[in-house]
Design a protein around this motif. Structure first.
Motif, mmCIF file in Angstrom:
data_model
loop_
_atom_site.group_PDB
_atom_site.id
_atom_site.type_symbol
_atom_site.label_atom_id
_atom_site.label_comp_id
_atom_site.label_asym_id
_atom_site.label_seq_id
_atom_site.Cartn_x
_atom_site.Cartn_y
_atom_site.Cartn_z
ATOM 1 N N LEU A 33 -57.353 -12.458 -0.505
ATOM 2 C CA LEU A 33 -57.637 -10.968 -0.015
ATOM 3 C C LEU A 33 -58.527 -11.131 1.156
ATOM 4 O O LEU A 33 -59.432 -11.972 1.224
ATOM 5 C CB LEU A 33 -58.268 -10.227 -1.179
ATOM 6 N N ALA A 46 -53.570 -9.115 1.688
ATOM 7 C CA ALA A 46 -53.434 -9.849 0.291
ATOM 8 C C ALA A 46 -52.206 -10.740 0.702
ATOM 9 O O ALA A 46 -51.110 -10.473 1.085
ATOM 10 C CB ALA A 46 -53.448 -8.885 -0.638
ATOM 11 N N VAL A 58 -53.096 -4.134 -5.317
ATOM 12 C CA VAL A 58 -53.366 -5.466 -5.544
ATOM 13 C C VAL A 58 -53.818 -5.882 -6.852
ATOM 14 O O VAL A 58 -54.553 -5.231 -7.708
ATOM 15 C CB VAL A 58 -54.601 -5.811 -4.463
#
Length: 598
Positions: free
Chosen positions: A263, A201, A347
């Motif tokens: 991502l 990420a 995330v």
């Protein structure tokens, strides 16, 4: 037209052997199905008795009138437990003698409790059927491989021993969303193991915290990947449970991150990890930490996805323990400790919605190199139908072995074992609540028991970042270490709510659950154990006074508030969402300790 070759002696032997193997497999399957159905039926009956206050039948034949269906269910009582750990023979319909499988009994009970909602009836029936089917598979496969693989630590063996699960839950092994193929890899009961699924990420969508000395959560993830996966330059590695990884890539918020290049899906890589009893917390005997993932499966009552406040709570408690509470706890109760959650990483979606990509880093105090191995209390007392219809639990094996080696009676050894359990597990938990206003949701699955070389309790550990409660009246005693700790962590609630929760988790589930396990397994008289528990609670009440009203409540109240797992399941409640005081159904339970105290 071709013809088969003539049968030889070798062919006949092979055919006979194949037939014998098929017959054995069929017999094994039938035995596993019977064991799983019996366990599920007992669970349903125990739940019904507890949640509707059914008294002990005078003639040792349980009768359950179900007027909504126009039938009465009967089951012979094999053992009646003062704390609810009853044992029953097969259930049948009164009058006709028609046998009732667990799923049929579930349907009747669901109609009785939720007749106005067909969806709830179908939901409970389906989940009981799913849980029973999964349990049968666990019994069948484990019976074929009874010995733990070489190198299995005592900690992991106990985590994998909960074959039938919570004895007072209607669907303890329901795994909605897992395919049969996935079941083997992802189930602790089948000794599953698998590599992690990795994502990378952009730092702009990463949130993280770490109390690890000189190590960030981001750096730790790179270490755990062990060079098996490379993150694109400038990104951060984030692992996921493989089932969760498959699920979340279909979520719009995650899809948007992938499409925007924030991502990257890197796939599975690295060494294999083993699921523990919670399914979503993973362990490696050679790793310094465990990892607790979000897992969108409905396990028992809830979809097991980490909430941000839980991640923050674990790190906050670790800071509190490091600041001085840990040393104080160990000084007062040297054998007891809290398993820490020192870091987390997650995330974030650009729209603020959950991504399901969040990981708790949990300390691993039980690597293969550590001589002190703590075992899950629930695994310790768990029945073992995979080892045979009358196979003893690990607890029964320990107690009987102690009796044989010392020449004492099984009852004396069991009572002594329970006294030590009260000393090393229950007393430290209640001391912490009385002294510092920090409540631990120490049910049996969250409780780890340290056993000495003879198998007697010598200490304990608590684990779970979901289960810390902070008392407004007493947790101020913690502020000298960390000012205002607990106020913004989601479980700063009135003492009455904490008392209700701890009375269930510590009192009913854990302490009385141990009484029920020892009694129902023929190791001790429950009334004698209840008197010992009442004595311990009386001493704690005298020592702590008004700071521990909970001890007096547990010892003398006519009724206790008890979580009703059946009704919670029937009404489709998720215990991880909504206000704390309204996440589960609670009912009044006649207090078996009240009579013991008198």
């Amino acid at each position: 037209m071709s013809s088969s070759p003539p049968a030889t002696a070798d062919t006949a032997t092979a055919v006979t052997a194949t037939a014998d193997t098929a017959a054995a497999d069929t017999a094994d399957t039938a035995t596993a199905d019977t064991a799983a159905d019996a366990a599920a039926t007992e669970n349903l009956l125990r739940c019904w008795i507890r949640e509707t206050a059914v008294p002990r039948p005078a003639d040792d034949l349980l009768t359950v009138p179900l007027p909504a269906s126009g039938v009465t269910v009967e089951a012979p009582v094999r053992y009646w437990s003062p704390v609810g750990w009853h044992r029953f023979g097969p259930a049948h319909v009164q009058g006709t003698g028609t046998p009732l499988a667990a799923s049929a009994l579930a349907a009747l009970i669901a109609v009785e409790t939720a007749a106005a909602d067909p969806a709830q009836v179908a939901d409970l029936t389906g989940r009981v059927a799913d849980s029973t089917r999964r349990t049968a598979e666990f019994v069948r496969q484990r019976a074929g491989q009874p010995a733990d693989p070489e190198g299995t630590t005592a900690f992991l063996a106990a985590e994998q021993a909960l074959i039938t699960g919570h004895p007072l839950h209607p669907t303890p092994k329901s795994r909605e969303g897992l395919t049969d193929a996935e079941l083997g890899a992802y189930s602790p009961e089948l000794r599953g193991s698998f590599a992690l699924h990795w994502f990378a990420a952009d730092p702009s969508v990463i949130s993280a915290d770490s109390t690890l000395a000189g190590r960030t959560a981001q750096g730790l993830m790179t270490e755990l990947a062990e060079d098996s996966v490379r993150a694109p330059e400038g990104t951060v590695l984030v692992p996921a449970h493989p089932w969760q990884a498959k699920d979340i890539v279909t979520r719009p918020a995650v899809r948007a991150l992938l499409d925007a290049g924030l991502l990257h899906d890197l796939g599975r890589a690295g060494p294999e990890w083993s699921p523990t009893s919670s399914v979503r917390t993973l362990y490696r005997a050679d790793a310094p930490v465990m990892l607790k993932f979000s897992l969108g499966l409905r396990i028992t009552n809830s979809r097991r996805e980490n909430m941000r406040v839980e991640l923050e709570r674990g790190a906050a408690v670790d800071r509190l323990l490091a600041a001085g509470l840990g040393d104080t706890l160990r000084a007062e109760h040297p054998g007891f400790d809290i398993v820490r959650d020192p870091a987390w990483i997650a995330v974030d979606a650009t729209d603020g919605s959950p991504t399901g990509l969040d990981v708790v880093v949990r300390d691993n105090p039980f690597p293969a190199s550590e001589p002190v191995q703590a075992v899950c209390a629930a695994g310790l007392v768990a029945p073992r139908p995979d080892l045979g219809p009358d196979a003893p639990s690990q607890l029964a094996t320990v107690v009987r072995g102690l009796a044989e080696r010392t020449g004492r009676s099984i009852t004396d050894v069991a009572e002594d074992w329970f006294d030590r359990y009260l000393q090393h597990i229950v007393t430290p938990v209640l001391w912490l609540y009385a002294t510092y206003g920090l409540g631990l949701e120490a049910h049996q699955q969250n409780t780890l028991v340290v056993l000495d070389e003879e198998g007697r309790p010598a200490g304990g550990r608590y684990r779970d970042n979901q289960g810390y409660y902070f008392s407004p009246t007493r947790s101020t005693a913690l502020y000298g270490w960390v000012p205002e700790v607990g106020r913004d962590l989601g479980t700063y609630v009135d003492d009455e709510i904490i008392d209700e929760r701890l009375a269930y988790y510590v009192g009913i589930n854990n302490m009385l659950g141990m009484v029920g396990a020892l009694g129902s397994q023929g190791l001790a008289d429950e009334d004698a154990l209840l008197r010992r528990a009442a004595d311990t609670l009386g001493k704690l009440a005298a020592e702590h006074g008004d700071r521990l009203r909970l001890a007096t409540t547990l010892r003398t109240a006519a009724t206790l508030r008890c979580k009703a797992n059946l009704l919670t399941r029937v009404h489709g409640m998720d215990e991880l969402t909504g206000p704390l005081e309204a996440q589960s159904v609670y009912v009044d339970l006649a207090n078996p300790l009240a009579g013991a105290a008198r």
